[in-house]
Design a protein around this motif. Sequence first.
Motif, PDB file in Angstrom:
ATOM      1  N   GLY A   9       0.793  -1.223   0.000  1.00  0.00           N
ATOM      2  CA  GLY A   9       0.000   0.000   0.000  1.00  0.00           C
ATOM      3  C   GLY A   9       0.823   1.268   0.000  1.00  0.00           C
ATOM      4  N   SER A  10       0.298   2.292  -0.677  1.00  0.00           N
ATOM      5  CA  SER A  10       0.913   3.621  -0.663  1.00  0.00           C
ATOM      6  C   SER A  10      -0.189   4.629  -0.369  1.00  0.00           C
ATOM      7  CB  SER A  10       1.582   3.920  -2.011  1.00  0.00           C
ATOM      8  OG  SER A  10       0.676   3.739  -3.070  1.00  0.00           O
ATOM      9  N   PHE A  11       0.193   5.747   0.289  1.00  0.00           N
ATOM     10  CA  PHE A  11      -0.813   6.682   0.783  1.00  0.00           C
ATOM     11  C   PHE A  11      -0.180   8.054   0.959  1.00  0.00           C
ATOM     12  CE2 PHE A  11      -3.046   8.969   4.065  1.00  0.00           C
ATOM     13  CZ  PHE A  11      -4.391   8.682   3.880  1.00  0.00           C
ATOM     14  N   ILE A  12      -0.892   9.107   0.513  1.00  0.00           N
ATOM     15  CA  ILE A  12      -0.408  10.467   0.735  1.00  0.00           C
ATOM     16  C   ILE A  12      -1.572  11.433   0.534  1.00  0.00           C
ATOM     17  CG2 ILE A  12       0.261  10.950  -1.670  1.00  0.00           C
ATOM     18  CD1 ILE A  12       2.744  12.384  -0.538  1.00  0.00           C
ATOM     19  N   SER A  13      -1.571  12.531   1.264  1.00  0.00           N
ATOM     20  CA  SER A  13      -2.619  13.539   1.071  1.00  0.00           C
ATOM     21  C   SER A  13      -2.266  14.381  -0.154  1.00  0.00           C
ATOM     22  CB  SER A  13      -2.741  14.433   2.308  1.00  0.00           C
ATOM     23  OG  SER A  13      -1.606  15.270   2.438  1.00  0.00           O
ATOM     24  N   VAL A  14      -3.290  14.856  -0.850  1.00  0.00           N
ATOM     25  CA  VAL A  14      -3.063  15.674  -2.046  1.00  0.00           C
ATOM     26  C   VAL A  14      -2.304  16.965  -1.707  1.00  0.00           C
ATOM     27  CG1 VAL A  14      -4.210  16.998  -3.880  1.00  0.00           C
ATOM     28  CG2 VAL A  14      -5.024  14.703  -3.302  1.00  0.00           C
TER      29      VAL A  14
END
Length: 522
Positions: free
Chosen positions: A358-363
């Motif tokens: 999984g990868s995740f980041i806020s815009v």
Amino acid sequence: MTNQIKVALYCRLSEEDRNKQSESDDSNSIQNQKSMLLQYALEQGWEVYNIYSDDDYTGADRRRPAFNQLLEDAEKRKFNIILCKTQSRFTRELELVERYIHGLFPVWGIRFVSIVDNADTANKGNKKSRQINGLVNEWYLEDMSDNIKSVLTDRRKNGFHIGAFALYGYKKDPDIKGHLIIDEEAAQIVREVFTLFSQGYGKTAIARMLNDRGVPNPTEYKRLHGLRYKQPTRKNSTLWKYFAISDMLCNEMYIGNMVQGKYGSVSYKTKQNKPRPKDEWYRVEGTHEAIIDRELWDKVQSLIEQKAKPFSVGTIGLFAKKTRCMYCGYTMRSNKQTDGRRYLQCSNRHVSKDACIGSFISVPKLEQAVITELNRMSMAYLDKDELEQNVTFNNNLKEKQEALKSTISTYEKKIAEYTKGIRELYLDKVKGILSEQDYLDLSKDFVTQKERLEKLVADTQKQLDTLERKMENGDNRRQLIEQYTNLEHLDREIVEKLIDYILVGKKDPVTKEVPIEIHWNF
């Protein structure tokens, strides 16, 4: 005492002439060609080096595996003569006739002979006839392509199914050519997908539910049912994905409408296709039995329209289709948090438990990272002398160019090794050393790896082509960077112009930093 003359025999069967009992059998036509060529070589007293055979390939297909192996071995001077039934079996393209038969083969010391049409490069007097044969074959290809297109277009306009495989949920009617009937086993899954979505389940959630139950995805379903369906070999290729569910939910074929012609060929000389505008698709209503009733269809389309509304009215997501997961390569999807903030997440993580970490980041965080890196580059770059910039630019691109060429060469060598292994296994089968089943079992992994590498070669070649276009256009980074210095915010136009794609990882539990790798368009 002179060395024994070695001859390579090349056979080809075109797709429209095939007559095969099973995928692993040679056609009768191929066997006849081999017998003819072997007899001729025996009469001439030539030693047969190898038999190169391409089954189910047209004379205009440059990706023929045995054909390319033949050319590679010819360049290495492994034999003295190439023998074919006719010149058209070698190629129907005049360009290749000139490049190889009249160009490179004489340089390599290779004589080209075809039996039926008496082509022989040892006889300089028939060069013009070989060129005329090449021209006639070229015209034949173009005329045949136009005729086939005309027939297929007419059948599409009349609602007949054109294609090697039926859409998931249907199968070809054995009694009526071009008609589809319901495949009840797969149709049950289609109905379930539409029903679940109408009940409020998301596309990723539906994919996860099917994967947890071990339901094979459409491509794997075809393979399990014995269809000769080819697909790129990749990790988790048997899993349902978000996009498979998404495509299914908006496909009118499931309400009985025949929709075809979404892609069209670039040229009769290549199998490459490109998307066609929606208004050019062939759409005929009521050609086959519907799997989904109209009420359910309308409800699903209404929900899709509601869910598909952009993040803000009239706009598209800032990084839409630009961000990819650093671990599995899949495009990241945008979601909305309870506080209203947007974030990007790898949907593959939720498709299956072990599909991806999984990868995740806020815009906003990604936007700031891009602006920071752009400003850093502008400070460092604009301070450099212009000549130094150009030299650095060219050196960097040349290094990347050489690296990509080296990568392609490595892949192609491995492909050649797998091709050789498959050929040796086949020869062992012909000699009776291996049984049919042993041959299929042993060659299966070779074929899988070979197809995977061929996909990598194609992808790497695209990167190389893009890079070489940049080298031709020259260094335009100064103009771009000067235009976008000291930015505070990004918009979609800037992202499209500056960014090719961005790889995003998962937050480090210690440093709390998210790995980001930006691939620029300059």
